[in-house]
Design a protein around this motif. Sequence first.
Motif, PDB file in Angstrom:
ATOM      1  N   LEU A  92       0.785  -1.093   0.120  1.00  0.00           N
ATOM      2  CA  LEU A  92       0.032   0.080   0.007  1.00  0.00           C
ATOM      3  C   LEU A  92       0.752   1.462   0.038  1.00  0.00           C
ATOM      4  O   LEU A  92       0.560   2.052  -0.757  1.00  0.00           O
ATOM      5  CB  LEU A  92      -0.970  -0.099   1.008  1.00  0.00           C
ATOM      6  CG  LEU A  92      -1.739   1.194   1.319  1.00  0.00           C
ATOM      7  CD1 LEU A  92      -2.988   1.262   0.248  1.00  0.00           C
ATOM      8  CD2 LEU A  92      -2.620   1.127   2.546  1.00  0.00           C
ATOM      9  N   CYS A  93       1.970   1.123   0.788  1.00  0.00           N
ATOM     10  CA  CYS A  93       2.834   2.549   0.789  1.00  0.00           C
ATOM     11  C   CYS A  93       3.719   2.687  -0.272  1.00  0.00           C
ATOM     12  O   CYS A  93       3.893   3.832  -0.908  1.00  0.00           O
ATOM     13  CB  CYS A  93       3.721   2.293   2.013  1.00  0.00           C
ATOM     14  SG  CYS A  93       2.829   2.405   3.713  1.00  0.00           S
ATOM     15  N   ALA A  94       4.011   1.411  -1.162  1.00  0.00           N
ATOM     16  CA  ALA A  94       4.533   1.335  -2.446  1.00  0.00           C
ATOM     17  C   ALA A  94       3.449   2.283  -3.518  1.00  0.00           C
ATOM     18  O   ALA A  94       4.227   3.012  -4.231  1.00  0.00           O
ATOM     19  CB  ALA A  94       5.162   0.069  -2.871  1.00  0.00           C
ATOM     20  N   ALA A  95       2.396   1.651  -3.603  1.00  0.00           N
ATOM     21  CA  ALA A  95       1.310   2.168  -4.454  1.00  0.00           C
ATOM     22  C   ALA A  95       1.188   3.771  -4.141  1.00  0.00           C
ATOM     23  O   ALA A  95       1.238   4.566  -5.225  1.00  0.00           O
ATOM     24  CB  ALA A  95      -0.028   1.605  -4.221  1.00  0.00           C
ATOM     25  N   ALA A  96       1.129   4.213  -2.914  1.00  0.00           N
ATOM     26  CA  ALA A  96       1.033   5.469  -2.687  1.00  0.00           C
ATOM     27  C   ALA A  96       2.094   6.367  -2.938  1.00  0.00           C
ATOM     28  O   ALA A  96       1.957   7.446  -3.578  1.00  0.00           O
ATOM     29  CB  ALA A  96       0.836   5.725  -1.335  1.00  0.00           C
ATOM     30  N   SER A  97       3.374   5.862  -2.865  1.00  0.00           N
ATOM     31  CA  SER A  97       4.536   6.861  -3.272  1.00  0.00           C
ATOM     32  C   SER A  97       4.498   6.611  -4.739  1.00  0.00           C
ATOM     33  O   SER A  97       4.946   7.824  -5.218  1.00  0.00           O
ATOM     34  CB  SER A  97       5.559   5.999  -2.705  1.00  0.00           C
ATOM     35  OG  SER A  97       6.093   4.857  -3.188  1.00  0.00           O
ATOM     36  N   LEU A  98       4.206   5.667  -5.427  1.00  0.00           N
ATOM     37  CA  LEU A  98       4.331   5.666  -6.907  1.00  0.00           C
ATOM     38  C   LEU A  98       3.143   6.663  -7.583  1.00  0.00           C
ATOM     39  O   LEU A  98       3.106   6.950  -8.538  1.00  0.00           O
ATOM     40  CB  LEU A  98       4.118   4.354  -7.577  1.00  0.00           C
ATOM     41  CG  LEU A  98       5.382   3.380  -7.480  1.00  0.00           C
ATOM     42  CD1 LEU A  98       4.901   2.044  -7.832  1.00  0.00           C
ATOM     43  CD2 LEU A  98       6.457   4.033  -8.048  1.00  0.00           C
ATOM     44  N   LEU A  99       1.963   6.942  -6.617  1.00  0.00           N
ATOM     45  CA  LEU A  99       1.027   7.986  -6.866  1.00  0.00           C
ATOM     46  C   LEU A  99       1.423   9.261  -6.666  1.00  0.00           C
ATOM     47  O   LEU A  99       1.309  10.131  -7.517  1.00  0.00           O
ATOM     48  CB  LEU A  99      -0.174   7.547  -6.414  1.00  0.00           C
ATOM     49  CG  LEU A  99      -0.988   6.478  -6.786  1.00  0.00           C
ATOM     50  CD1 LEU A  99      -2.262   6.258  -5.755  1.00  0.00           C
ATOM     51  CD2 LEU A  99      -1.439   6.843  -8.255  1.00  0.00           C
ATOM     52  N   ILE A 100       2.316   9.772  -5.674  1.00  0.00           N
ATOM     53  CA  ILE A 100       2.690  11.013  -5.056  1.00  0.00           C
ATOM     54  C   ILE A 100       3.925  11.307  -5.722  1.00  0.00           C
ATOM     55  O   ILE A 100       4.214  12.585  -6.086  1.00  0.00           O
ATOM     56  CB  ILE A 100       2.762  10.828  -3.483  1.00  0.00           C
ATOM     57  CG1 ILE A 100       1.390  10.808  -3.031  1.00  0.00           C
ATOM     58  CG2 ILE A 100       3.505  12.179  -3.075  1.00  0.00           C
ATOM     59  CD1 ILE A 100       1.568  10.332  -1.378  1.00  0.00           C
TER      60      ILE A 100
END
Length: 119
Positions: A92-100
């Motif tokens: 989830l954190c990897a996905a959020a960082s790839l969005l931000i």
Amino acid sequence: MSLIDLLSWDAFGSGWFWSLIVLQWFWHGAQVLGVPVDCLQSKDRGQLFTIVKWRAQRRVDTAHQAPLAVVVALSFLVSVLFILGFVYQIELCAAASLLILPELVIFRLGYRTAQTICA
């Protein structure tokens, strides 16, 4: 597939992540420096220059008014998300960082372009 399966926390396999990616691509593809692409194809260059200069000046002014605490907090949050996502393998954190992260890169490029236009 049920709604619960679609909104699962399995970030890269769920619909919310890919929906947000498509939304980002659409948003950034439809605007350049905050000016809609169809306005950039206008025949009236004087009016277009006025709009672009106004938007660029607004972006530079907003960046100058951002307090240091906001920049530090945002940098800390993105760093924590990136470390949790890619060092500790929390999807989830990897996905959020790839969005931000792309948003921050686009913001920085837009800010530098706005500075060039205002100079």
